[in-house]
Design a protein around this motif. Structure first.
Motif, PDB file in Angstrom:
ATOM      1  N   SER A 153      48.567  41.150  45.793  1.00 40.19           N
ATOM      2  CA  SER A 153      48.560  42.810  45.414  1.00 40.19           C
ATOM      3  C   SER A 153      47.840  42.856  44.096  1.00 40.19           C
ATOM      4  O   SER A 153      47.947  41.783  43.296  1.00 40.19           O
ATOM      5  CB  SER A 153      49.736  43.289  45.402  1.00 40.19           C
ATOM      6  N   PHE A 154      47.258  44.108  43.588  1.00 38.07           N
ATOM      7  CA  PHE A 154      46.621  43.983  42.399  1.00 38.07           C
ATOM      8  C   PHE A 154      47.792  43.744  41.191  1.00 38.07           C
ATOM      9  O   PHE A 154      48.724  44.671  41.328  1.00 38.07           O
ATOM     10  CB  PHE A 154      46.073  45.296  42.066  1.00 38.07           C
ATOM     11  N   LYS A 155      47.537  43.060  40.172  1.00 38.08           N
ATOM     12  CA  LYS A 155      48.276  42.982  39.128  1.00 38.08           C
ATOM     13  C   LYS A 155      48.323  44.324  38.342  1.00 38.08           C
ATOM     14  O   LYS A 155      47.293  45.269  38.321  1.00 38.08           O
ATOM     15  CB  LYS A 155      48.146  41.750  38.235  1.00 38.08           C
ATOM     16  N   GLU A 156      49.213  44.584  37.366  1.00 42.66           N
ATOM     17  CA  GLU A 156      48.924  45.671  36.425  1.00 42.66           C
ATOM     18  C   GLU A 156      47.856  45.568  35.548  1.00 42.66           C
ATOM     19  O   GLU A 156      47.452  44.583  35.080  1.00 42.66           O
ATOM     20  CB  GLU A 156      50.165  46.031  35.778  1.00 42.66           C
ATOM     21  N   GLY A 157      47.051  46.534  35.543  1.00 42.92           N
ATOM     22  CA  GLY A 157      45.632  46.641  34.861  1.00 42.92           C
ATOM     23  C   GLY A 157      44.556  46.196  35.566  1.00 42.92           C
ATOM     24  O   GLY A 157      43.359  46.353  35.195  1.00 42.92           O
ATOM     25  N   GLU A 158      44.847  45.370  36.815  1.00 47.20           N
ATOM     26  CA  GLU A 158      43.431  45.220  37.540  1.00 47.20           C
ATOM     27  C   GLU A 158      42.958  46.390  38.312  1.00 47.20           C
ATOM     28  O   GLU A 158      43.918  47.431  38.736  1.00 47.20           O
ATOM     29  CB  GLU A 158      43.917  43.955  38.558  1.00 47.20           C
ATOM     30  N   THR A 159      42.000  46.142  38.657  1.00 48.28           N
ATOM     31  CA  THR A 159      41.316  47.495  39.585  1.00 48.28           C
ATOM     32  C   THR A 159      40.422  46.904  40.542  1.00 48.28           C
ATOM     33  O   THR A 159      39.821  45.580  40.701  1.00 48.28           O
ATOM     34  CB  THR A 159      40.248  48.392  38.615  1.00 48.28           C
ATOM     35  N   ASP A 160      40.356  47.884  41.728  1.00 41.64           N
ATOM     36  CA  ASP A 160      39.574  47.429  42.848  1.00 41.64           C
ATOM     37  C   ASP A 160      38.113  47.824  42.542  1.00 41.64           C
ATOM     38  O   ASP A 160      37.583  48.788  42.766  1.00 41.64           O
ATOM     39  CB  ASP A 160      40.027  48.484  43.992  1.00 41.64           C
ATOM     40  N   ASN A 161      37.597  46.774  41.757  1.00 37.61           N
ATOM     41  CA  ASN A 161      36.052  46.843  41.533  1.00 37.61           C
ATOM     42  C   ASN A 161      35.193  45.973  42.191  1.00 37.61           C
ATOM     43  O   ASN A 161      34.244  45.372  41.889  1.00 37.61           O
ATOM     44  CB  ASN A 161      35.783  46.751  40.108  1.00 37.61           C
ATOM     45  N   LEU A 162      35.487  45.989  43.678  1.00 29.31           N
ATOM     46  CA  LEU A 162      34.492  45.252  44.429  1.00 29.31           C
ATOM     47  C   LEU A 162      33.119  45.313  44.365  1.00 29.31           C
ATOM     48  O   LEU A 162      32.389  44.150  44.288  1.00 29.31           O
ATOM     49  CB  LEU A 162      35.109  45.603  45.927  1.00 29.31           C
ATOM     50  N   GLY A 163      32.687  46.658  44.230  1.00 28.44           N
ATOM     51  CA  GLY A 163      31.189  46.796  44.233  1.00 28.44           C
ATOM     52  C   GLY A 163      30.542  46.183  42.874  1.00 28.44           C
ATOM     53  O   GLY A 163      29.548  45.465  42.993  1.00 28.44           O
ATOM     54  N   GLU A 164      31.333  46.500  41.800  1.00 26.61           N
ATOM     55  CA  GLU A 164      30.974  45.876  40.475  1.00 26.61           C
ATOM     56  C   GLU A 164      30.930  44.265  40.598  1.00 26.61           C
ATOM     57  O   GLU A 164      29.929  43.638  40.114  1.00 26.61           O
ATOM     58  CB  GLU A 164      31.830  46.323  39.440  1.00 26.61           C
ATOM     59  N   GLU A 165      31.934  43.658  41.166  1.00 21.81           N
ATOM     60  CA  GLU A 165      31.830  42.074  41.157  1.00 21.81           C
ATOM     61  C   GLU A 165      30.551  41.768  41.890  1.00 21.81           C
ATOM     62  O   GLU A 165      30.156  40.658  41.634  1.00 21.81           O
ATOM     63  CB  GLU A 165      33.461  41.544  41.692  1.00 21.81           C
ATOM     64  N   MET A 166      30.609  42.242  43.113  1.00 19.11           N
ATOM     65  CA  MET A 166      29.234  41.773  44.019  1.00 19.11           C
ATOM     66  C   MET A 166      28.093  42.007  43.266  1.00 19.11           C
ATOM     67  O   MET A 166      27.203  41.282  43.187  1.00 19.11           O
ATOM     68  CB  MET A 166      29.099  42.754  45.233  1.00 19.11           C
ATOM     69  N   ALA A 167      27.861  43.259  42.547  1.00 16.14           N
ATOM     70  CA  ALA A 167      26.564  43.228  41.643  1.00 16.14           C
ATOM     71  C   ALA A 167      26.604  42.076  40.585  1.00 16.14           C
ATOM     72  O   ALA A 167      25.541  41.521  40.294  1.00 16.14           O
ATOM     73  CB  ALA A 167      26.581  44.852  41.031  1.00 16.14           C
ATOM     74  N   ASP A 168      27.730  41.809  39.915  1.00 19.06           N
ATOM     75  CA  ASP A 168      27.698  40.836  38.887  1.00 19.06           C
ATOM     76  C   ASP A 168      27.207  39.496  39.693  1.00 19.06           C
ATOM     77  O   ASP A 168      26.349  38.767  38.892  1.00 19.06           O
ATOM     78  CB  ASP A 168      29.023  40.571  38.385  1.00 19.06           C
ATOM     79  N   VAL A 169      27.644  39.010  40.967  1.00 23.05           N
ATOM     80  CA  VAL A 169      27.133  38.030  41.588  1.00 23.05           C
ATOM     81  C   VAL A 169      25.598  38.177  41.728  1.00 23.05           C
ATOM     82  O   VAL A 169      24.973  37.250  41.551  1.00 23.05           O
ATOM     83  CB  VAL A 169      27.897  37.692  42.994  1.00 23.05           C
ATOM     84  N   LEU A 170      25.185  39.091  42.170  1.00 21.89           N
ATOM     85  CA  LEU A 170      24.017  39.535  42.477  1.00 21.89           C
ATOM     86  C   LEU A 170      23.084  39.150  41.410  1.00 21.89           C
ATOM     87  O   LEU A 170      21.959  38.700  41.088  1.00 21.89           O
ATOM     88  CB  LEU A 170      23.635  40.666  43.381  1.00 21.89           C
ATOM     89  N   TRP A 171      23.383  39.760  40.256  1.00 16.72           N
ATOM     90  CA  TRP A 171      22.751  39.597  38.918  1.00 16.72           C
ATOM     91  C   TRP A 171      22.495  38.454  38.644  1.00 16.72           C
ATOM     92  O   TRP A 171      21.383  37.777  38.093  1.00 16.72           O
ATOM     93  CB  TRP A 171      23.474  40.470  37.962  1.00 16.72           C
ATOM     94  N   VAL A 172      23.553  37.482  38.464  1.00 20.22           N
ATOM     95  CA  VAL A 172      23.202  36.134  38.183  1.00 20.22           C
ATOM     96  C   VAL A 172      22.445  35.412  39.023  1.00 20.22           C
ATOM     97  O   VAL A 172      21.438  34.391  38.916  1.00 20.22           O
ATOM     98  CB  VAL A 172      24.684  35.308  38.099  1.00 20.22           C
ATOM     99  N   LEU A 173      22.553  35.590  40.322  1.00 17.66           N
ATOM    100  CA  LEU A 173      21.645  34.837  41.294  1.00 17.66           C
ATOM    101  C   LEU A 173      20.164  35.520  41.168  1.00 17.66           C
ATOM    102  O   LEU A 173      19.128  34.481  41.205  1.00 17.66           O
ATOM    103  CB  LEU A 173      22.084  35.267  42.964  1.00 17.66           C
TER     104      LEU A 173
END
Length: 108
Positions: free
Chosen positions: A50-70
């Motif tokens: 489960s998400f820890k307190e303060g964590e967010t469901d930022n799935l798209g943002e994390e995918m975009a970060d992977v794409l950026w570095v690639l």
């Protein structure tokens, strides 16, 4: 935005705001870090964690970060990702066109 346009946009950003590309080795480490962050979100959203307190469901943002570095790695190593993706799709089609269709594990 096409893949080519994305590569160009990242390159413009690096030249305007990023000073220069990080080394290829640094960017490979950053890519690994970003994939880990994506994995964390997927584990919490779709897995048993489960998400820890303060964590967010930022799935798209994390995918975009992977794409950026690639895209950065592709730019700095001279890889045309549009062409490489086209070749990859062709390779997979030739190699696997019947493999998955006949895979009993995938039959519902």
């Amino acid at each position: 935005m096409t893949i080519k346009e994305a590569q160009e946009a990242v390159d413009r950003w690096i030249k305007e705001y990023g000073v220069r590309y990080f080394s290829e080795l640094t960017n490979m480490a950053v890519l690994t870090e970003e994939v880990g962050e994506l994995a964390r979100v997927i584990a919490r959203k779709y897995g048993d964690q489960s998400f820890k307190e303060g964590e967010t469901d930022n799935l798209g943002e994390e995918m975009a970060d992977v794409l950026w570095v690639l895209l950065c790695l592709a730019n700095q190593t001279g890889v045309d990702l549009t062409e490489e993706l086209r070749k990859s799709i062709e390779k997979k089609t030739n190699r696997d066109s019947l493999r998955h269709i006949h895979n009993k594990k995938l039959m519902a």
